[in-house]
Design a protein around this motif. Structure first.
Motif, mmCIF file in Angstrom:
data_model
loop_
_atom_site.group_PDB
_atom_site.id
_atom_site.type_symbol
_atom_site.label_atom_id
_atom_site.label_comp_id
_atom_site.label_asym_id
_atom_site.label_seq_id
_atom_site.Cartn_x
_atom_site.Cartn_y
_atom_site.Cartn_z
ATOM 1 N N ILE A 179 0.877 -1.175 0.000
ATOM 2 C CA ILE A 179 0.000 0.000 0.000
ATOM 3 C C ILE A 179 0.913 1.223 0.000
ATOM 4 C CG2 ILE A 179 -1.785 1.253 1.283
ATOM 5 C CD1 ILE A 179 -2.811 -1.460 2.262
ATOM 6 N N ALA A 180 0.780 2.029 -1.064
ATOM 7 C CA ALA A 180 1.791 3.053 -1.344
ATOM 8 C C ALA A 180 1.892 4.139 -0.285
ATOM 9 C CB ALA A 180 1.512 3.677 -2.706
ATOM 10 N N CYS A 181 0.783 4.473 0.355
ATOM 11 C CA CYS A 181 0.803 5.649 1.249
ATOM 12 C C CYS A 181 1.456 5.353 2.598
ATOM 13 C CB CYS A 181 -0.620 6.168 1.462
ATOM 14 S SG CYS A 181 -1.656 5.059 2.434
ATOM 15 N N THR A 182 1.805 4.102 2.866
ATOM 16 C CA THR A 182 2.270 3.746 4.211
ATOM 17 C C THR A 182 3.536 2.889 4.175
ATOM 18 O OG1 THR A 182 1.551 2.767 6.318
ATOM 19 C CG2 THR A 182 0.711 1.717 4.336
ATOM 20 N N ASP A 183 4.398 3.097 5.169
ATOM 21 C CA ASP A 183 5.618 2.278 5.283
ATOM 22 C C ASP A 183 5.320 0.966 6.021
ATOM 23 O OD1 ASP A 183 6.906 4.451 4.190
ATOM 24 O OD2 ASP A 183 7.510 5.278 6.133
ATOM 25 N N TYR A 184 4.141 0.881 6.619
ATOM 26 C CA TYR A 184 3.778 -0.283 7.433
ATOM 27 C C TYR A 184 2.376 -0.751 7.049
ATOM 28 C CZ TYR A 184 1.754 -2.871 11.278
ATOM 29 O OH TYR A 184 1.104 -3.842 11.993
ATOM 30 N N THR A 185 2.180 -2.046 6.917
ATOM 31 C CA THR A 185 0.815 -2.573 6.784
ATOM 32 C C THR A 185 0.620 -3.664 7.835
ATOM 33 O OG1 THR A 185 1.430 -4.260 5.144
ATOM 34 C CG2 THR A 185 0.695 -2.128 4.276
ATOM 35 N N ILE A 186 -0.592 -3.731 8.354
ATOM 36 C CA ILE A 186 -0.910 -4.717 9.402
ATOM 37 C C ILE A 186 -0.697 -6.127 8.823
ATOM 38 C CG2 ILE A 186 -2.769 -5.660 10.839
ATOM 39 C CD1 ILE A 186 -4.018 -2.749 10.744
ATOM 40 N N GLY A 187 0.146 -6.912 9.458
ATOM 41 C CA GLY A 187 0.354 -8.307 9.069
ATOM 42 C C GLY A 187 1.677 -8.590 8.394
#
Ligand code: ADP
Ligand code: F6P
Length: 324
Positions: A134-142
């Motif tokens: 997901i481009a807008c974030t440096d972190y994704t849940i999981g």
């Protein structure tokens, strides 16, 4: 003008990811703390259209922070991609008194959230996917849990690969994204990593490197192949035929999506869940909570969806240098 929210719904959509339960728990408990009512929407947008909606309280999420998967279940729903499906979803929200929704999922789920927002239901997205794409974030849940699970599995394959002096192709998840492959490539010290964003399809180059490494005295050759490239079993056969080195393929598959979430996934998901409710209470809609540059921030959904993300070139280069 965004309106005041009294009852919020929460749903998980797209592929499940460890830490989603921590996010749901944070949404429910933060909302209750702020005097809101909470409804759990089962099975993502599919459950919304089927009116699978349950009341939730603080106890509904007891004993869940440590559990993988999603207690609300998840699904993919073709009907919700249509204007009629979205209209029906918004009407069902109104019927159940739901005036705000937290959608936990990936880019596809955010597109649906944007539509609900346009139809007058305040929506906030939380980035939930093991793929980190997901481009807008440096972190994704999981992602943190999944990449640690994959890393541990690859270490195990490496032991037997070295003992038998074999070449091993290990396929990790990531349909369009090579982040799990890149991180494992560095963390597992893989001789080669094949990323959908980078791989030029030149198998002969790969074969030449395997032969050269064997001549230099390397006892194994670990190739981490992202799912987006796939075909690991047939690749193994061709490599064995061309190099004369026994080659095995292992596809890690869905084991990467399960399991108890890491501390990082529990922590970040909890903070993001709480932030989502704070945004709804502040009258915001059509936003995605993200972690960017070391801070929790939020973006307009359409802006977030228009962003692009590349595999960091320097990290890819470093992964190549460290195995020589
Ligand atoms: P992810 O959220 O992980 O990217 P998907 O791409 O499968 O996963 O999307 C999850 C769900 O979001 C889909 O099954 C569909 O119900 C909904 N969705 C996807 N794209 C759209 C769209 N363009 N408009 C409305 N809803 C969408
Ligand atoms: O959630 C992301 C992901 O695990 C991708 O890496 C993978 O390509 C896809 O989901 C597989 O989805 P499923 O098997 O659930 O259809």
């Amino acid at each position: 003008m965004a309106k005041e929210v009294k009852t919020i719904g929460v749903l998980t959509s797209g592929g499940d990811a460890p830490g989603m339960n921590a996010a749901i728990r944070a949404v429910v408990r933060t909302a209750i703390n702020k005097g809101l009512k909470v409804k759990g929407i089962m099975r993502g947008y599919a459950g919304l259209l089927q009116e699978e909606i349950v009341d939730m309280d603080g106890l509904s999420v007891a004993d869940t922070i440590n559990r993988g998967g999603t207690i609300l279940y998840t699904a993919r729903c073709q009907e919700f991609t249509t204007a009629e499906g979205q209209q029906k979803g918004a009407e069902i929200c109104r019927k159940h008194g739901i005036d705000g929704i937290v959608v936990i999922g990936g880019d596809g789920s955010f597109k649906g959230a944007g539509k609900l927002s346009a139809l007058g239901i305040n929506t906030i997205g939380l980035p939930g996917t093991i793929d980190l794409d997901i481009a807008c974030t440096d972190y994704t849940i999981g992602f943190d849990t999944a990449v640690n699970t994959a890393m541990e599995a690859i270490d195990r394959v490496r032991d037997t690969s070295t003992s038998h002096e074999r070449c091993s192709i290990i396929e990790v998840m990531g349909r369009n994204a090579g982040y799990i492959a890149l991180w494992c490539g560095i963390a597992n010290g893989a001789e080669d990593i094949l990323l959908p964003e980078k791989y030029d399809g030149d198998e002969q180059k790969l074969i030449n490197r395997i032969i050269e490494n064997r001549k230099r005295g390397k006892r194994h050759h670990i190739i981490i192949n992202a799912e987006g490239i796939g075909h690991s079993a047939s690749m193994a056969k061709r490599i064995e035929a061309a190099t004369g080195i026994e080659t095995r393929a292992t596809i890690l598959g869905h084991m990467q999506r399960g399991g108890t979430p890491t501390c990082k996934d529990r922590m970040y998901a909890s903070i993001m869940g709480a932030k989502a409710v704070e945004l709804l209470v502040a009258g915001k809609s059509n936003r995605v909570v993200a972690y960017k540059g070391g801070e929790y921030v939020d973006f307009d959904i359409q802006e977030a969806l228009s962003m692009t993300k590349q595999i960091p070139e320097d990290q890819y280069e470093i992964s190549r240098i460290l195995v020589r």
